[in-house]
Scaffold this active site. Structure first.
Site, PDB file in Angstrom:
ATOM      1  CB  THR A 152      -0.926   0.006   1.227  1.00 56.58           C
ATOM      2  OG1 THR A 152      -1.749  -1.154   1.193  1.00 56.58           O
ATOM      3  CG2 THR A 152      -1.808   1.239   1.241  1.00 56.58           C
ATOM      4  CB  SER A 158      -7.651  -0.230  -3.233  1.00 51.30           C
ATOM      5  OG  SER A 158      -8.038  -0.307  -1.876  1.00 51.30           O
ATOM      6  N   GLY A 191       2.418  -3.453   8.294  1.00 52.89           N
ATOM      7  CA  GLY A 191       2.609  -4.177   9.536  1.00 52.89           C
ATOM      8  C   GLY A 191       4.042  -4.667   9.683  1.00 52.89           C
ATOM      9  NE  ARG A 326     -30.979  -6.273  32.181  1.00 57.50           N
ATOM     10  CZ  ARG A 326     -30.347  -5.316  32.847  1.00 57.50           C
ATOM     11  NH1 ARG A 326     -29.255  -5.641  33.514  1.00 57.50           N
ATOM     12  NH2 ARG A 326     -30.771  -4.081  32.847  1.00 57.50           N
ATOM     13  N   GLY A 399     -25.771  -0.344  28.873  1.00 56.99           N
ATOM     14  CA  GLY A 399     -24.622   0.320  29.489  1.00 56.99           C
ATOM     15  C   GLY A 399     -23.487  -0.636  29.797  1.00 56.99           C
ATOM     16  CB  THR A 420      -9.527  -0.842   4.901  1.00 56.36           C
ATOM     17  OG1 THR A 420     -10.609   0.050   5.175  1.00 56.36           O
ATOM     18  CG2 THR A 420      -8.504  -0.143   4.018  1.00 56.36           C
ATOM     19  CD  GLU A 422      -4.844  -9.467   2.230  1.00 55.07           C
ATOM     20  OE1 GLU A 422      -4.895  -9.764   1.023  1.00 55.07           O
ATOM     21  OE2 GLU A 422      -3.795  -9.439   2.872  1.00 55.07           O
ATOM     22  CG  ASP A 424     -12.502   0.208   0.137  1.00 58.13           C
ATOM     23  OD1 ASP A 424     -12.570   0.728   1.267  1.00 58.13           O
ATOM     24  OD2 ASP A 424     -13.434   0.245  -0.687  1.00 58.13           O
TER      25      ASP A 424
END
Length: 632
Positions: A152, A158, A191, A326, A399, A420, A422, A424
């Protein structure tokens, strides 16, 4: 002393033995032939040192934790799996992707970093290089050689074919000179670049002499740090900084100032330079050569689809754990129709995507040429749905779901970029649609006159549903498939016709621009058909009647949900009437209510270690002591 009678019914008991048995059976189906390695991975991520990382951990520390966990993976022997035995590996690429998918439940940063190191970096060397490059693989497996994938660029994104980094071949010295001509050509979001990487696979335009027309994008091995960790001469590395998520991955920017690398630095499987200094390739057209190169790396999209799905599954398991316990206004939250509507179709979708992504792995192993197209379409759907699912599950917990001690914020932030990674998702939808329509056009153009008439009628016919279908027909697999196929087929046909019509007034680029929304919609129709088709096939394959029945209900729910979601399209195109689409709503409610009592069993089938469903508890601060002084 107060008793706890006031809490009676607020929390339900754990699963019954028969529910646990069904969950185990479902896990067996989901794990399939990879049960052994997935159980190995489950044991690995259940270890205390793999506990969820605190969201307050500084970025620099998180990066080191992630590197330590890479070393743990090496120690387990996992990292040998994706490589060929002759290179020191085990030749179990699909098994390794399953390991990575399970690791994503524990730590998305680790899942991504290992994907960069052992997937993108190591696999690109093995698949794009030749035998002279394979000596590097053992050190990559052992984590001794850390690297990244320099594709990139800031200005191109891309558009990888538009890469502006240049590699110029010097015929006299038989070297390549890698150069970043301007800031927009800097490699970014790479990376392993900011901190740990020692070598990068760098994609650049190959020129046989300065200023000559490029031979297309090629990959080169470029050292960026020496053994002491110092940046190599001519290389500039910048840290991308703090990100929304995945802060355990050291993403960085790279630029090159006329960096010289030797002749063997080019990964030359698809194009090489001979002893005379001449460029040669079996694929003459450079665009075709480029797609041949990136096509070998399609497993990256499959992995992203599966890792995103891990986020969905984790969020669903946590949400079900909450809603089952719940009570609201005297009744369990999961008995409420609105809760069922928000949750149950997403569980069905997770099952559907699981089977579809396994099918992608099988297709890749068989060398199916359609894998690239299928992977592009399904990756876009899987990653988009993952973000939607995590968000919905967060809101279901109210919450509590917003607290850092839950993991919804981590999952949401970490997987958002998967839309995004590999490619977009919009670009991937364009790619899938283009490939499919091109394939169908060739098939259509090759037919005789009678064949063309039959195909046109088949694509445009008024479906039988409008005449006689009733609600029960929606539960027949063959009729579900008929509607999925009718939508996909009609949209493809309409794309061809619209493109032909626009071609009379506009050039090719503008026609493509004016078709983008139609192409994106068609790609999703194509993906949904693929996903549903695999789900139906999986249901038919089941021998256990209990498993078959619950998977059939999930498959029906996935189908009905998709049909209802696309109801307007079916009405506009004459496939369904408003009365029938109204019945889809009622049918979806009925399927949700039928499956809701089994929700815990269904998510237990994912086989996620329970301790990974919640984050670390924040330490309680010491209670402040009141100041001594007068009392007012």
């Amino acid at each position: 002393m107060a008793d706890n009678k006031g809490l009676a019914g607020a929390f339900q008991t754990e699963s019954k033995p028969e529910e646990k048995m069904l969950a185990a059976k479902l896990q067996d189906v989901l794990d399939g032939p990879f049960a052994e390695v997935r159980n190995m991975a489950r044991a690995f991520i259940a270890r205390p040192e793999m506990a969820p990382v605190s969201q307050e951990l500084p970025k620099a520390d998180y990066r080191e934790v992630t590197l330590d966990r890479i070393k743990l993976m090496v120690g387990e022997g996992f990292t040998k799996m994706p490589y060929a035995p002759e290179h020191g590996g085990e030749g179990k690429g699909s098994a390794y992707i399953n390991i990575g998918e399970m690791i994503a439940h524990a730590d998305m940063s680790l899942a991504v970093k290992q994907g960069v190191q052992f997937g993108l970096f190591g696999t690109s060397i093995e698949r794009l290089g030749t035998e002279k490059h394979q000596h590097l693989i053992p050190d990559i497996i052992a984590g001794k050689l850390l690297g990244g994938f320099g594709m990139t660029e800031e200005a191109c994104g891309s558009d990888v074919q538009g890469t502006q980094t240049v590699a110029v071949f010097n015929k006299e010295t038989r070297e390549f000179e890698i150069n970043t001509p301007h800031e927009g050509a800097r490699k970014t979001y790479i990376g392993n670049a900011a901190k740990h990487g020692q070598m990068m696979v760098v994609f650049a335009q190959l020129q046989m002499a300065p200023g000559e027309e490029s031979k297309g994008v090629h990959a080169f091995l470029v050292p960026v740090r020496d053994a002491q960790g110092d940046t190599m001469p001519g290389v500039t590395i910048l840290d991308n900084g703090h990100k929304v998520g995945l802060n355990g991955v050291d993403n960085g920017k790279l630029s090159f100032d006329h960096v010289k690398v030797p002749y063997d630095a080019m990964l030359d499987k698809f194009g090489s330079i001979n002893a005379k200094g001449q460029y040669t390739s079996d694929t003459e057209k450079k665009s075709a050569r480029f797609f041949k190169m990136v096509g070998t790396l399609v497993t990256g999209r499959v992995f992203v689809s599966m890792a995103a799905l891990s986020g969905s599954k984790s969020a669903l398991a946590a949400a079900v754990d909450f809603v089952e316990k719940r009570n609201v206004f005297g009744k369990g939250l999961l008995t409420r129709q609105a809760t069922q509507t928000r949750l149950m179709p997403k569980i069905a979708e997770a099952y559907a995507l699981h089977f579809a992504t396994r099918d992608l792995l099988t297709s890749f192993e068989k060398g199916d040429p359609r894998t690239e197209t299928m992977a592009a379409a399904i990756k876009a759907v899987s990653s988009d749905r993952a973000s939607e699912t995590v968000d919905e599950c967060r809101r279901l917990e109210g919450g509590k779901g917003y607290m850092s001690e839950e993991r919804f914020g981590v999952w949401r932030n970490d997987i958002d970029v998967f839309r995004t990674f590999e490619g977009d998702n919009l670009i991937l939808r364009m790619l899938a649609a283009k490939n499919q329509v091109t394939r169908l056009k060739k098939k259509f153009d090759g037919a005789n006159v009678a064949g063309k008439l039959i195909k046109a009628y088949d694509m445009n016919r008024q479906d039988r549903w409008q005449r006689w279908a009733n609600r029960n027909e929606f539960l027949k697999a063959e009729d579900q498939l008929g509607l999925f196929e009718a939508r996909e087929r009609t949209m493809a046909h309409n794309l061809l016709l619209k493109g032909k019509k626009l071609g009379k007034s506009y050039d090719k680029d503008e026609v493509g621009n004016l078709l983008q929304d139609d192409m994106a919609a068609y790609s999703d129709a194509y993906a949904e058909r693929l996903i549903h088709e695999k789900f139906v096939k999986t249901v038919k394959e089941q021998a256990d009647p209990e498993v078959k029945a619950v998977l059939k209900d999930l498959c029906d729910l996935y189908a009905v949900h998709c049909l209802r979601k696309n109801a307007l399209w079916y009405i506009e195109n004459g496939n369904l009437t408003p009365d029938l689409t109204h019945s889809l709503v009622r049918l979806e409610h009925d399927l949700n209510a039928k499956l809701a009592p089994q929700a815990k069993t269904l998510v237990d089938g994912f086989g996620i270690p329970e301790q990974l469903l919640h984050g670390p508890k924040p330490e309680q601060a010491a209670r402040p002591q009141p100041d001594k002084g007068p009392v007012f």
